[in-house]
Design a protein around this motif. Structure first.
Motif, PDB file in Angstrom:
ATOM      1  N   HIS A   1       0.852  -1.236   0.068  1.00 23.52           N
ATOM      2  CA  HIS A   1       0.116  -0.121  -0.042  1.00 23.52           C
ATOM      3  C   HIS A   1       0.777   1.395   0.093  1.00 23.52           C
ATOM      4  CE1 HIS A   1      -2.336  -3.136   2.022  1.00 23.52           C
ATOM      5  NE2 HIS A   1      -3.222  -2.589   1.281  1.00 23.52           N
ATOM      6  N   GLY A   2       2.236   1.199   0.570  1.00 25.68           N
ATOM      7  CA  GLY A   2       3.068   2.310   0.288  1.00 25.68           C
ATOM      8  C   GLY A   2       2.812   3.183   1.671  1.00 25.68           C
ATOM      9  N   THR A   3       1.908   2.667   2.698  1.00 21.44           N
ATOM     10  CA  THR A   3       1.835   3.105   3.887  1.00 21.44           C
ATOM     11  C   THR A   3       2.776   2.490   5.039  1.00 21.44           C
ATOM     12  OG1 THR A   3       0.153   1.610   4.324  1.00 21.44           O
ATOM     13  CG2 THR A   3      -0.543   3.483   3.202  1.00 21.44           C
ATOM     14  N   ASP A   4       2.595   2.856   6.208  1.00 22.65           N
ATOM     15  CA  ASP A   4       3.119   2.376   7.310  1.00 22.65           C
ATOM     16  C   ASP A   4       2.216   0.933   7.632  1.00 22.65           C
ATOM     17  OD1 ASP A   4       4.714   4.248   7.607  1.00 22.65           O
ATOM     18  OD2 ASP A   4       3.822   5.129   9.387  1.00 22.65           O
ATOM     19  N   ALA A   5       2.940  -0.143   8.140  1.00 23.37           N
ATOM     20  CA  ALA A   5       2.216  -1.650   8.368  1.00 23.37           C
ATOM     21  C   ALA A   5       1.341  -1.460   9.933  1.00 23.37           C
ATOM     22  CB  ALA A   5       3.278  -2.500   8.511  1.00 23.37           C
ATOM     23  N   MET A   6       0.136  -0.637   9.379  1.00 26.97           N
ATOM     24  CA  MET A   6      -0.799  -0.428  10.333  1.00 26.97           C
ATOM     25  C   MET A   6      -1.862  -1.554  10.715  1.00 26.97           C
ATOM     26  SD  MET A   6      -1.267   2.553  12.600  1.00 26.97           S
ATOM     27  CE  MET A   6      -0.564   3.873  11.315  1.00 26.97           C
ATOM     28  N   PHE A   7      -2.113  -1.930  11.762  1.00 25.81           N
ATOM     29  CA  PHE A   7      -3.205  -2.909  12.188  1.00 25.81           C
ATOM     30  C   PHE A   7      -4.344  -2.032  12.642  1.00 25.81           C
ATOM     31  CE2 PHE A   7      -5.050  -5.730  15.234  1.00 25.81           C
ATOM     32  CZ  PHE A   7      -5.391  -6.763  14.488  1.00 25.81           C
ATOM     33  N   LEU A   8      -5.487  -2.760  12.097  1.00 26.15           N
ATOM     34  CA  LEU A   8      -6.931  -2.316  12.747  1.00 26.15           C
ATOM     35  C   LEU A   8      -7.833  -3.246  12.949  1.00 26.15           C
ATOM     36  CD1 LEU A   8      -8.906  -0.165  13.274  1.00 26.15           C
ATOM     37  CD2 LEU A   8      -9.572  -0.370  10.811  1.00 26.15           C
ATOM     38  N   ALA A   9      -8.206  -3.460  14.303  1.00 27.36           N
ATOM     39  CA  ALA A   9      -9.424  -4.479  14.648  1.00 27.36           C
ATOM     40  C   ALA A   9     -10.724  -3.552  15.208  1.00 27.36           C
ATOM     41  CB  ALA A   9      -8.931  -5.496  15.588  1.00 27.36           C
ATOM     42  N   ILE A  10     -11.819  -3.974  14.741  1.00 28.42           N
ATOM     43  CA  ILE A  10     -12.907  -3.145  15.395  1.00 28.42           C
ATOM     44  C   ILE A  10     -13.583  -4.060  16.076  1.00 28.42           C
ATOM     45  CG2 ILE A  10     -15.205  -1.916  14.680  1.00 28.42           C
ATOM     46  CD1 ILE A  10     -13.634  -0.795  12.249  1.00 28.42           C
ATOM     47  N   LEU A  11     -14.159  -3.724  17.264  1.00 25.73           N
ATOM     48  CA  LEU A  11     -14.802  -4.506  18.242  1.00 25.73           C
ATOM     49  C   LEU A  11     -15.998  -3.629  18.719  1.00 25.73           C
ATOM     50  CD1 LEU A  11     -11.767  -5.531  18.416  1.00 25.73           C
ATOM     51  CD2 LEU A  11     -12.303  -6.198  20.913  1.00 25.73           C
ATOM     52  N   ARG A  12     -17.226  -4.245  18.689  1.00 32.00           N
ATOM     53  CA  ARG A  12     -18.503  -3.681  19.306  1.00 32.00           C
ATOM     54  C   ARG A  12     -18.824  -4.510  20.485  1.00 32.00           C
ATOM     55  NH1 ARG A  12     -22.371  -1.413  16.760  1.00 32.00           N
ATOM     56  NH2 ARG A  12     -21.991  -2.314  14.589  1.00 32.00           N
ATOM     57  N   LYS A  13     -19.178  -3.599  21.599  1.00 28.13           N
ATOM     58  CA  LYS A  13     -19.740  -3.993  22.702  1.00 28.13           C
ATOM     59  C   LYS A  13     -20.920  -4.253  22.830  1.00 28.13           C
ATOM     60  CE  LYS A  13     -19.202  -3.425  27.421  1.00 28.13           C
ATOM     61  NZ  LYS A  13     -18.726  -1.978  27.914  1.00 28.13           N
ATOM     62  N   ARG A  14     -21.097  -5.694  23.204  1.00 33.82           N
ATOM     63  CA  ARG A  14     -22.417  -6.210  23.116  1.00 33.82           C
ATOM     64  C   ARG A  14     -23.215  -5.863  24.173  1.00 33.82           C
ATOM     65  NH1 ARG A  14     -19.990 -11.919  22.429  1.00 33.82           N
ATOM     66  NH2 ARG A  14     -20.209 -12.258  20.340  1.00 33.82           N
ATOM     67  N   ARG A  15     -24.774  -5.934  24.088  1.00 33.39           N
ATOM     68  CA  ARG A  15     -25.599  -5.730  25.160  1.00 33.39           C
ATOM     69  C   ARG A  15     -25.587  -6.837  26.273  1.00 33.39           C
ATOM     70  NH1 ARG A  15     -28.396  -1.589  24.300  1.00 33.39           N
ATOM     71  NH2 ARG A  15     -28.866  -0.522  22.358  1.00 33.39           N
ATOM     72  N   PRO A  16     -25.731  -6.639  27.474  1.00 32.21           N
ATOM     73  CA  PRO A  16     -25.815  -7.658  28.411  1.00 32.21           C
ATOM     74  C   PRO A  16     -26.962  -8.709  28.022  1.00 32.21           C
ATOM     75  CG  PRO A  16     -26.130  -5.476  29.359  1.00 32.21           C
ATOM     76  CD  PRO A  16     -26.193  -5.181  28.031  1.00 32.21           C
TER      77      PRO A  16
END
Length: 456
Positions: A441-456
């Motif tokens: 990509h010609g970018t830094d080696a950036m990592f992304l994870a997206i987490l959603r908070k579940r309802r109880p």
């Protein structure tokens, strides 16, 4: 004899890095400015300093082969500088040897200059392609060791990159990309600047981010929008992971009255916070863009880093706070950005000496901190809200392993497919996380994870 200011500046930077653990990307611009070195001389000094520091492992192996005694540290640094010119630059051999010997004579003395002359002439007797088979381990029996010397990376980093890539096929390309000088990437913060304004200042539009522009030459600080903090220097992957967080749809059942509340937990020095602050205020635009009207709280554990965040944002509330001991109530934020402290292995091309300073023993300690911060981020977000876990490192122990461990201990969160919120880029991996790479990509080696908070 006229002074060779470009080579003297480069040598002084290398000595400071070697002797005082200085940071080249901070020291070199100051030296160039203080000594009035500009134009081609500044470009030469930059290539000499950064290129030499990137290639230390390879150059040291060659120097060791060309001498029967260990050089003194100052002579060794000059030999490294000469080796870079002889093996990686289009400097005629007689000029590379002569200018380096003159530098040793000026900075160290006439005796060491004779020694340097003899060593440099031996180095000049072969090309880099001829030296590598001599000084590197055999590629068939020790492929990681061979790549480590051939591409000037510590062995443990080469091994970590191979694990993150899932094989050897792309590894040489990644190591080469780490050794290439990156473009300066700018971000036009929405509502405050535009890519068109940056184009008028000499930049060209970016490849992925709608806010990115590339500056191929010149000082970004001289651009009016950058000087006014309406734009900034920011890697394109860094822009995109922040933008992705704003694109995730929320479960609005528990939305706060009066607009969304966002948190940037480890905000210093302020790149992502500056972009998030602008999007929170003015919106991101586009059919799936955030419409604006949110409020950002930015925090950093170190006061001087929090101050940098305060200087680069406009409407954000900025505090000094430890994310592992939150200064905020739990469950009150709609979106949380956690750009976690990490080894920074994804940005080695921007920090030339960093690869030789990093220690694999730090991975375990960083991992414990990353887990605590990610747990605190999930505590801070409301049910239905989302957390972006980001590292500027592809190391599995700092990325997928951390996310997996935290999710395994908690029953109140789920991982979303981060790639779905990055439609501009492909080649981000098999998911559900997204991994940027310099060679892809010609970018830094950036990592992304997206987490959603579940309802109880």
């Amino acid at each position: 004899m006229p002074r060779d200011e470009a080579r003297i500046a480069a040598f002084d930077v290398i000595r400071a890095v070697d002797e005082r653990d200085a940071y080249a990307n901070l020291l070199l611009p100051r030296i160039l400015r203080d000594r009035g070195i500009r134009g081609r001389d500044a470009a030469l000094a930059t290539e000499l300093a950064y290129g030499t520091l990137r290639g230390l492992g390879t150059y040291d192996a060659i120097i060791e082969t060309c001498t029967d005694r260990a050089p003194d540290p100052d002579v060794r640094d000059a030999l490294r500088l000469g080796a870079h010119q002889l093996l990686r630059m289009r400097v005629p051999p007689h000029a590379a040897v002569g200018t380096t010997v003159d530098l040793v004579r000026l900075r160290v003395g006439p005796g060491p200059a004779k020694f340097a002359n003899a060593v440099l002439r031996r180095i000049a007797s072969r090309t880099i392609e001829e030296w590598v088979p001599i000084v590197a381990p055999d590629a068939a029996t020790d492929p990681v060791g061979h790549l480590a010397v051939a591409h000037a990376h510590p062995r443990w980093i080469v091994s970590a990159f191979r694990d993150a890539l899932g094989g050897d096929a792309e590894l040489p390309g990644l190591l080469d990309a780490d050794n290439a000088r990156p473009l300066v990437t700018l971000v036009a913060r929405p509502g405050r600047s535009s890519v068109k304004e940056l184009e008028e200042a000499g930049a060209t539009p970016g490849r992925y981010s709608p806010y990115a522009a590339y500056l191929r030459e010149g000082d970004p600080g001289q651009i009016e929008a950058v000087a006014d903090t309406r734009a900034a220097v920011q890697d394109e992957a860094s822009q995109l992971v922040a933008l992705a967080l704003t694109r995730v749809p929320l479960d609005d059942a528990d939305a706060a009255a009066g607009g969304e509340r966002w948190l940037d937990m480890c905000a210093g020095p302020g790149g992502k916070a500056g972009l998030l602050d602008a999007i929170a205020t003015y919106g991101a635009g586009g059919p799936a863009g955030f419409p604006g009207g949110a409020r950002l709280l930015a925090a950093d554990v170190q006061f001087h880093r929090a101050r940098l965040v305060w200087q680069t944002t406009r409407r954000a509330d900025v505090i000094t706070a430890d994310g592992t001991e939150p200064a905020w109530r739990p469950g009150v934020f709609d979106r949380v950005m956690l750009d976690a402290p990490c080894t920074g292995l994804g940005a080695l091309r921007r920090r030339p000496e960093a690869r030789w300073r990093r220690d694999p023993s730090a991975i375990a300690e960083l991992g414990r901190l990353q887990r605590r911060l990610l747990g605190a981020a999930l505590d801070a977000v409301r049910p239905g809200g989302v957390v972006a876990y980001v590292t500027c490192s592809p190391h599995l122990a700092e990325t997928r392993v951390v996310v997996g461990d935290v999710l395994a201990r908690r029953g109140d969160a789920e991982q979303l497919d981060a790639r779905a919120y990055l439609p501009e880029a492909d080649g981000l991996g098999d998911g559900p996380h997204a991994q940027f790479w310099p060679h892809r990509h010609g970018t830094d080696a950036m990592f992304l994870a997206i987490l959603r908070k579940r309802r109880p």
